[in-house]
Design a protein around this motif. Sequence first.
Motif, PDB file in Angstrom:
ATOM      1  N   VAL A  55       1.776  14.421   8.566  1.00 26.20           N
ATOM      2  CA  VAL A  55       1.294  13.052   9.095  1.00 26.20           C
ATOM      3  C   VAL A  55      -0.096  12.874   8.624  1.00 26.20           C
ATOM      4  CG1 VAL A  55       0.447  12.252  11.409  1.00 26.20           C
ATOM      5  CG2 VAL A  55       2.708  13.206  10.958  1.00 26.20           C
ATOM      6  N   SER A  56      -0.855  14.278   8.340  1.00 28.18           N
ATOM      7  CA  SER A  56      -2.201  13.937   7.957  1.00 28.18           C
ATOM      8  C   SER A  56      -2.599  15.411   7.484  1.00 28.18           C
ATOM      9  CB  SER A  56      -3.116  13.861   8.986  1.00 28.18           C
ATOM     10  OG  SER A  56      -3.163  14.883   9.825  1.00 28.18           O
ATOM     11  N   TRP A  57      -3.765  15.197   6.524  1.00 27.88           N
ATOM     12  CA  TRP A  57      -4.434  16.648   5.841  1.00 27.88           C
ATOM     13  C   TRP A  57      -5.850  16.484   5.941  1.00 27.88           C
ATOM     14  CZ3 TRP A  57      -7.793  16.582   1.722  1.00 27.88           C
ATOM     15  CH2 TRP A  57      -7.702  17.947   0.920  1.00 27.88           C
ATOM     16  N   ILE A  58      -6.365  17.555   6.163  1.00 29.16           N
ATOM     17  CA  ILE A  58      -7.999  17.277   6.144  1.00 29.16           C
ATOM     18  C   ILE A  58      -8.499  18.394   5.494  1.00 29.16           C
ATOM     19  CG2 ILE A  58      -8.235  18.433   8.364  1.00 29.16           C
ATOM     20  CD1 ILE A  58     -10.731  16.813   8.921  1.00 29.16           C
ATOM     21  N   SER A  59      -9.454  18.329   4.610  1.00 27.79           N
ATOM     22  CA  SER A  59      -9.909  19.424   3.710  1.00 27.79           C
ATOM     23  C   SER A  59     -10.757  20.503   4.580  1.00 27.79           C
ATOM     24  CB  SER A  59     -10.802  18.889   2.637  1.00 27.79           C
ATOM     25  OG  SER A  59     -11.947  18.176   3.318  1.00 27.79           O
ATOM     26  N   PRO A  60     -10.852  21.730   3.845  1.00 27.85           N
ATOM     27  CA  PRO A  60     -11.682  22.557   4.669  1.00 27.85           C
ATOM     28  C   PRO A  60     -12.979  22.483   5.228  1.00 27.85           C
ATOM     29  CG  PRO A  60     -10.278  23.636   2.708  1.00 27.85           C
ATOM     30  CD  PRO A  60     -10.354  22.066   2.689  1.00 27.85           C
ATOM     31  N   ASN A  61     -13.878  21.680   4.221  1.00 32.84           N
ATOM     32  CA  ASN A  61     -14.872  21.514   4.721  1.00 32.84           C
ATOM     33  C   ASN A  61     -15.071  20.102   5.344  1.00 32.84           C
ATOM     34  OD1 ASN A  61     -14.885  19.804   2.409  1.00 32.84           O
ATOM     35  ND2 ASN A  61     -16.456  20.695   1.313  1.00 32.84           N
ATOM     36  N   ASP A  62     -14.114  19.530   5.676  1.00 35.42           N
ATOM     37  CA  ASP A  62     -14.215  17.986   6.367  1.00 35.42           C
ATOM     38  C   ASP A  62     -14.632  16.875   5.545  1.00 35.42           C
ATOM     39  OD1 ASP A  62     -15.553  17.086   9.523  1.00 35.42           O
ATOM     40  OD2 ASP A  62     -13.764  16.335   8.623  1.00 35.42           O
ATOM     41  N   ASP A  63     -14.380  16.837   4.077  1.00 39.50           N
ATOM     42  CA  ASP A  63     -15.045  15.823   3.644  1.00 39.50           C
ATOM     43  C   ASP A  63     -13.893  15.084   2.842  1.00 39.50           C
ATOM     44  OD1 ASP A  63     -15.637  17.515   0.360  1.00 39.50           O
ATOM     45  OD2 ASP A  63     -14.018  17.564   1.806  1.00 39.50           O
ATOM     46  N   SER A  64     -12.812  15.407   3.106  1.00 41.80           N
ATOM     47  CA  SER A  64     -11.692  14.562   2.650  1.00 41.80           C
ATOM     48  C   SER A  64     -10.377  14.451   3.573  1.00 41.80           C
ATOM     49  CB  SER A  64     -11.373  14.993   1.396  1.00 41.80           C
ATOM     50  OG  SER A  64     -10.051  14.298   0.860  1.00 41.80           O
ATOM     51  N   THR A  65      -9.668  13.625   3.918  1.00 42.76           N
ATOM     52  CA  THR A  65      -8.538  13.402   4.571  1.00 42.76           C
ATOM     53  C   THR A  65      -7.505  12.624   3.697  1.00 42.76           C
ATOM     54  OG1 THR A  65      -9.363  11.269   5.547  1.00 42.76           O
ATOM     55  CG2 THR A  65      -9.758  13.460   6.904  1.00 42.76           C
ATOM     56  N   TYR A  66      -6.299  12.645   4.140  1.00 39.22           N
ATOM     57  CA  TYR A  66      -5.001  11.958   3.675  1.00 39.22           C
ATOM     58  C   TYR A  66      -3.965  11.912   4.737  1.00 39.22           C
ATOM     59  CZ  TYR A  66      -1.493  11.086   0.142  1.00 39.22           C
ATOM     60  OH  TYR A  66      -0.382  10.885  -0.629  1.00 39.22           O
ATOM     61  N   TYR A  67      -3.472  10.770   4.587  1.00 46.61           N
ATOM     62  CA  TYR A  67      -2.564  10.088   5.623  1.00 46.61           C
ATOM     63  C   TYR A  67      -1.138   9.829   5.041  1.00 46.61           C
ATOM     64  CZ  TYR A  67      -6.909  10.415   8.525  1.00 46.61           C
ATOM     65  OH  TYR A  67      -7.835  10.854   8.990  1.00 46.61           O
ATOM     66  N   ALA A  68      -0.023   9.940   5.952  1.00 42.33           N
ATOM     67  CA  ALA A  68       1.207   9.413   5.469  1.00 42.33           C
ATOM     68  C   ALA A  68       1.112   7.816   6.038  1.00 42.33           C
ATOM     69  CB  ALA A  68       2.269   9.890   6.479  1.00 42.33           C
ATOM     70  N   ASP A  69       1.694   6.992   4.971  1.00 44.01           N
ATOM     71  CA  ASP A  69       1.450   5.671   5.010  1.00 44.01           C
ATOM     72  C   ASP A  69       2.015   5.202   6.772  1.00 44.01           C
ATOM     73  OD1 ASP A  69       2.682   4.906   1.798  1.00 44.01           O
ATOM     74  OD2 ASP A  69       0.383   5.307   2.548  1.00 44.01           O
ATOM     75  N   SER A  70       2.718   5.720   7.202  1.00 40.67           N
ATOM     76  CA  SER A  70       3.209   5.499   8.648  1.00 40.67           C
ATOM     77  C   SER A  70       2.135   5.471   9.624  1.00 40.67           C
ATOM     78  CB  SER A  70       4.496   6.263   8.996  1.00 40.67           C
ATOM     79  OG  SER A  70       4.122   7.622   8.924  1.00 40.67           O
ATOM     80  N   VAL A  71       1.079   6.205   9.241  1.00 46.87           N
ATOM     81  CA  VAL A  71      -0.084   6.333  10.446  1.00 46.87           C
ATOM     82  C   VAL A  71      -1.229   5.877   9.834  1.00 46.87           C
ATOM     83  CG1 VAL A  71       1.393   8.201  11.267  1.00 46.87           C
ATOM     84  CG2 VAL A  71      -0.344   9.027   9.844  1.00 46.87           C
ATOM     85  N   LYS A  72      -1.502   5.576   8.736  1.00 42.70           N
ATOM     86  CA  LYS A  72      -2.634   5.210   7.909  1.00 42.70           C
ATOM     87  C   LYS A  72      -3.158   3.953   9.012  1.00 42.70           C
ATOM     88  CE  LYS A  72      -2.529   5.867   3.953  1.00 42.70           C
ATOM     89  NZ  LYS A  72      -2.235   5.634   2.294  1.00 42.70           N
ATOM     90  N   GLY A  73      -4.432   4.098   9.389  1.00 42.24           N
ATOM     91  CA  GLY A  73      -5.086   3.224  10.199  1.00 42.24           C
ATOM     92  C   GLY A  73      -4.928   3.346  11.463  1.00 42.24           C
TER      93      GLY A  73
END
Length: 124
Positions: free
Chosen positions: A46-64
């Motif tokens: 569903v989602s990913w967040i970097s160790p230092n909180d400076d980057s995120t990534y989301y599945a298209d189904s939940v983006k926004g």
Amino acid sequence: QLQASGGGLVQAGGSLRLSCTASEFTFDHYAIGWFRQAPGMQREGVSWISPNDDSTYYADSVKGRFTASRDNAKNMAYLQMNSLRPEDTGVYYCAADSNPESPYKLWAFEYEKWGQGTQVTVST
């Protein structure tokens, strides 16, 4: 070492905030992923967040609609889920990945640490 909480029953269009509590490892060295699994379905990233909180990534189904965050001082990660839909129903898991440079951010095999899940049910 990881425990997800905050699930529950919510009506479509509602919101929930999931929490992930980490212990016994160096939390800020790991990326945190959120996954979900509906009955009879494969686990889905569903989602990913970097160790230092400076980057995120989301599945298209939940983006926004979903927002991942973390507080390294508290060894906590969060998933804010808004505009929930019935298809968001499932058991939600948080997981930790020691290789944040990996391109496989939403692939379950990438993650070494997994917690117990929390049930999210979205009714119509």
